[in-house]
Motif scaffolding. Structure first.
Motif, PDB file in Angstrom:
ATOM      1  N   GLY A  63      25.108 -64.805  44.897  1.00  0.00           N
ATOM      2  CA  GLY A  63      24.739 -63.872  45.546  1.00  0.00           C
ATOM      3  C   GLY A  63      23.890 -62.801  44.830  1.00  0.00           C
ATOM      4  O   GLY A  63      24.178 -62.549  43.487  1.00  0.00           O
ATOM      5  N   GLU A 121      30.009 -67.596  51.743  1.00  0.00           N
ATOM      6  CA  GLU A 121      28.761 -66.637  52.511  1.00  0.00           C
ATOM      7  C   GLU A 121      29.044 -65.056  52.349  1.00  0.00           C
ATOM      8  O   GLU A 121      28.814 -64.411  52.991  1.00  0.00           O
ATOM      9  CB  GLU A 121      29.177 -66.934  54.304  1.00  0.00           C
ATOM     10  N   LEU A 122      30.189 -64.624  50.893  1.00  0.00           N
ATOM     11  CA  LEU A 122      30.517 -63.265  51.460  1.00  0.00           C
ATOM     12  C   LEU A 122      29.674 -63.198  50.306  1.00  0.00           C
ATOM     13  O   LEU A 122      29.194 -61.614  49.871  1.00  0.00           O
ATOM     14  CB  LEU A 122      31.517 -63.354  51.370  1.00  0.00           C
ATOM     15  N   SER A 146      26.111 -62.339  48.919  1.00  0.00           N
ATOM     16  CA  SER A 146      24.959 -60.826  48.943  1.00  0.00           C
ATOM     17  C   SER A 146      25.440 -59.769  49.843  1.00  0.00           C
ATOM     18  O   SER A 146      25.342 -58.910  49.094  1.00  0.00           O
ATOM     19  CB  SER A 146      24.370 -61.967  50.156  1.00  0.00           C
ATOM     20  N   THR A 147      26.672 -60.015  50.157  1.00  0.00           N
ATOM     21  CA  THR A 147      27.278 -58.845  50.471  1.00  0.00           C
ATOM     22  C   THR A 147      28.211 -58.379  49.469  1.00  0.00           C
ATOM     23  O   THR A 147      27.802 -56.865  49.013  1.00  0.00           O
ATOM     24  CB  THR A 147      28.099 -58.884  51.832  1.00  0.00           C
ATOM     25  N   ARG A 198      25.414 -57.145  47.107  1.00  0.00           N
ATOM     26  CA  ARG A 198      24.914 -55.585  47.862  1.00  0.00           C
ATOM     27  C   ARG A 198      25.898 -54.286  47.009  1.00  0.00           C
ATOM     28  O   ARG A 198      25.603 -52.974  47.082  1.00  0.00           O
ATOM     29  CB  ARG A 198      24.556 -55.366  49.106  1.00  0.00           C
ATOM     30  N   ARG A 199      27.319 -54.709  47.943  1.00  0.00           N
ATOM     31  CA  ARG A 199      28.459 -53.736  47.950  1.00  0.00           C
ATOM     32  C   ARG A 199      28.322 -52.745  46.470  1.00  0.00           C
ATOM     33  O   ARG A 199      28.829 -51.869  45.950  1.00  0.00           O
ATOM     34  CB  ARG A 199      29.755 -54.145  48.307  1.00  0.00           C
ATOM     35  N   ASP A 245      25.947 -50.937  44.827  1.00  0.00           N
ATOM     36  CA  ASP A 245      24.987 -49.658  45.686  1.00  0.00           C
ATOM     37  C   ASP A 245      25.892 -48.302  45.083  1.00  0.00           C
ATOM     38  O   ASP A 245      25.427 -48.099  45.398  1.00  0.00           O
ATOM     39  CB  ASP A 245      25.949 -49.599  47.393  1.00  0.00           C
ATOM     40  N   ASP A 291      37.381 -62.686  53.064  1.00  0.00           N
ATOM     41  CA  ASP A 291      36.852 -61.043  53.787  1.00  0.00           C
ATOM     42  C   ASP A 291      37.041 -60.028  52.783  1.00  0.00           C
ATOM     43  O   ASP A 291      37.513 -59.745  52.143  1.00  0.00           O
ATOM     44  CB  ASP A 291      37.985 -60.818  54.592  1.00  0.00           C
ATOM     45  N   ASP A 346      36.610 -56.982  53.260  1.00  0.00           N
ATOM     46  CA  ASP A 346      37.352 -55.837  53.753  1.00  0.00           C
ATOM     47  C   ASP A 346      39.412 -55.736  54.173  1.00  0.00           C
ATOM     48  O   ASP A 346      40.487 -55.137  54.104  1.00  0.00           O
ATOM     49  CB  ASP A 346      36.857 -55.337  55.265  1.00  0.00           C
TER      50      ASP A 346
END
Length: 415
Positions: A48, A213-214, A216-217, A220-221, A224, A257, A259
């Motif tokens: 990602g 699928e996780l 890229s997120t 990003r996290r 940030d 996940d 989260d």
């Protein structure tokens, strides 16, 4: 010299199962220096990335964005220094694609399975023939060993440098599901630094098992809380990127996940690695002599805290005052005032410089003395804490001072 930033040691860097690294000299801009790096990833690795928001995004950034949409899976990265391949129009895009095709042929991969990265001078044609000619040596280098050793990670950190004075590399180990997981990252950057993603490059690899699928997120996290919280000079590069690789070789149950409890554990373990790399960029900021933490508290939301923090962290007047150890701290108040918080009540502003209370209720604290402010400003690492008195939000940004050397380095950059 960088601010409290030691030279990384190869013995402190972990190999990442599933990653091989090759580094060579291709003569892209200067002779006799490592300037071409390849990462070879085992099949099944997940990747990602986040990229610059500069509208003048470099050709390799545009190609990376396209290739990351492929369902084939990324298997290789190719990174050159000495030339950014930015502002080069259609010929630059063609050169980035040629680079991917050449490496793909050498590895028997599809063109879309290669991601290209460049850093260096903007608006100069990429010497693509020299780059491609150097690829066989880089691939051979990567093949010499079962995985990327600490020495190879250090070579890669050195090979992607431009105006950096030291390579930047960090490792960390942690546990997930009872299995030991490793993470190693490298970065480059010293000037043109105000990432807004996503000239800086960051690459973080882990053997953790993460659903593709996780990714890229996840990138990003992590960005940030690290690369998107630093600034050297306020300039967002055309080439900024931060790439996260998960090879899945650690053997724990796959994180599906971010989260979930295990997802949060992964984020909490990787975030310090990304932060240490981001801090290293600021500590090695062009001409930097001081590392400055700007913490804004009491905002209504994170957005306005960041407005105030970046206004202070990017102010040339503030940064030159810190270089001179001159407690002209009204410059900080002025920056907060023009930050863009339209309904800010300045009578609620509070300011601490280290352990010194400088401003209360918008004005000079009755016990503040300039010699106390100067004492803090002479330190190599400084905390600026600003209270807005409007809410509970808190944000932190890291920056450095502006010295005479910043001008000298950038005036001589192409010499």
């Amino acid at each position: 010299m960088p601010v409290s930033l030691p030279m990384p040691q190869a013995s402190d860097l972990h190999a990442i199962a599933g990653v091989r690294i090759g580094v060579t000299e291709a003569g892209i801009r200067k002779a006799n220096r490592k300037d071409l790096t390849v990462f070879l990833l085992d099949e099944g690795s997940a990747v990602g990335a986040v990229f610059t928001q500069n509208r003048y995004a470099a050709a390799p950034v545009q190609v990376c964005r396209q290739h990351l949409t492929s369902k084939l899976g990324i298997r290789a990265l190719v990174i050159n220094t000495g030339n950014a391949n930015a502002g080069t129009g259609e010929p630059g895009l063609a050169d980035a694609q040629k680079t991917c095709s050449a490496l793909a042929r050498a590895l028997n991969l599809a063109h879309e399975q290669v991601l290209p990265f460049s850093t260096g001078v903007i608006m100069e044609p990429l010497p693509v023939d020299r780059l491609i000619a150097g690829l066989p040596a880089a691939v051979t280098s990567a093949a010499q060993g079962p995985m990327a050793t600490g020495e190879r990670w250090l070579d890669a950190a050195t090979g992607i440098m431009t105006t950096d004075t030291v390579p930047k590399a960090v490792s960390h180990s942690f546990e997930i599901g009872g299995r030991t997981v490793h993470a190693t990252g490298i970065a480059k950057g010293a000037g043109m630094i105000r990432p807004n993603m996503a000239t800086m490059l960051g690459f973080l690899a882990t053997d953790a098992c993460v659903a593709p699928e996780l990714m890229s997120t996840l990138a990003r996290r992590l960005a940030d809380v690290s690369f998107n919280r630093v600034t050297v000079d306020g300039d967002t590069s055309t080439n900024d990127c931060f790439v996260v690789i998960a090879t899945g070789r650690a053997g724990h149950p796959t994180v599906t996940d971010l989260d979930s409890a295990v997802g949060r554990a992964l984020l909490n373990a990787l975030a310090p690695v990304a932060q240490r790399l981001a801090h290293a960029i600021v500590r090695d900021g062009e001409g930097a002599t001081k590392f400055i933490t700007v913490r804004v508290e009491g905002g209504r939301d994170s957005a306005e805290c960041l407005l105030a923090a970046y206004a202070v962290a990017q102010s040339p007047l503030v940064k030159t005052a810190f270089f001179a150890s001159d407690p002209n701290l009204g410059r900080i108040l002025a920056a907060v005032g023009y930050a863009g918080i339209t309904d800010l009540d300045v009578n609620g502003i509070d300011l601490h410089l280290g352990d010194v209370h400088v401003v209360t209720r918008g004005g000079r604290h009755p016990d503040y003395r300039e010699e106390d402010g100067q004492r803090v400003m002479k330190q190599a690492e400084i905390l600026v804490c600003i209270g807005l008195g409007r809410g509970k939000a808190v944000e932190t940004v890291w920056t450095c001072d502006f010295s005479h050397d910043y001008v000298t380095i950038n005036a001589d950059y192409r010499s």
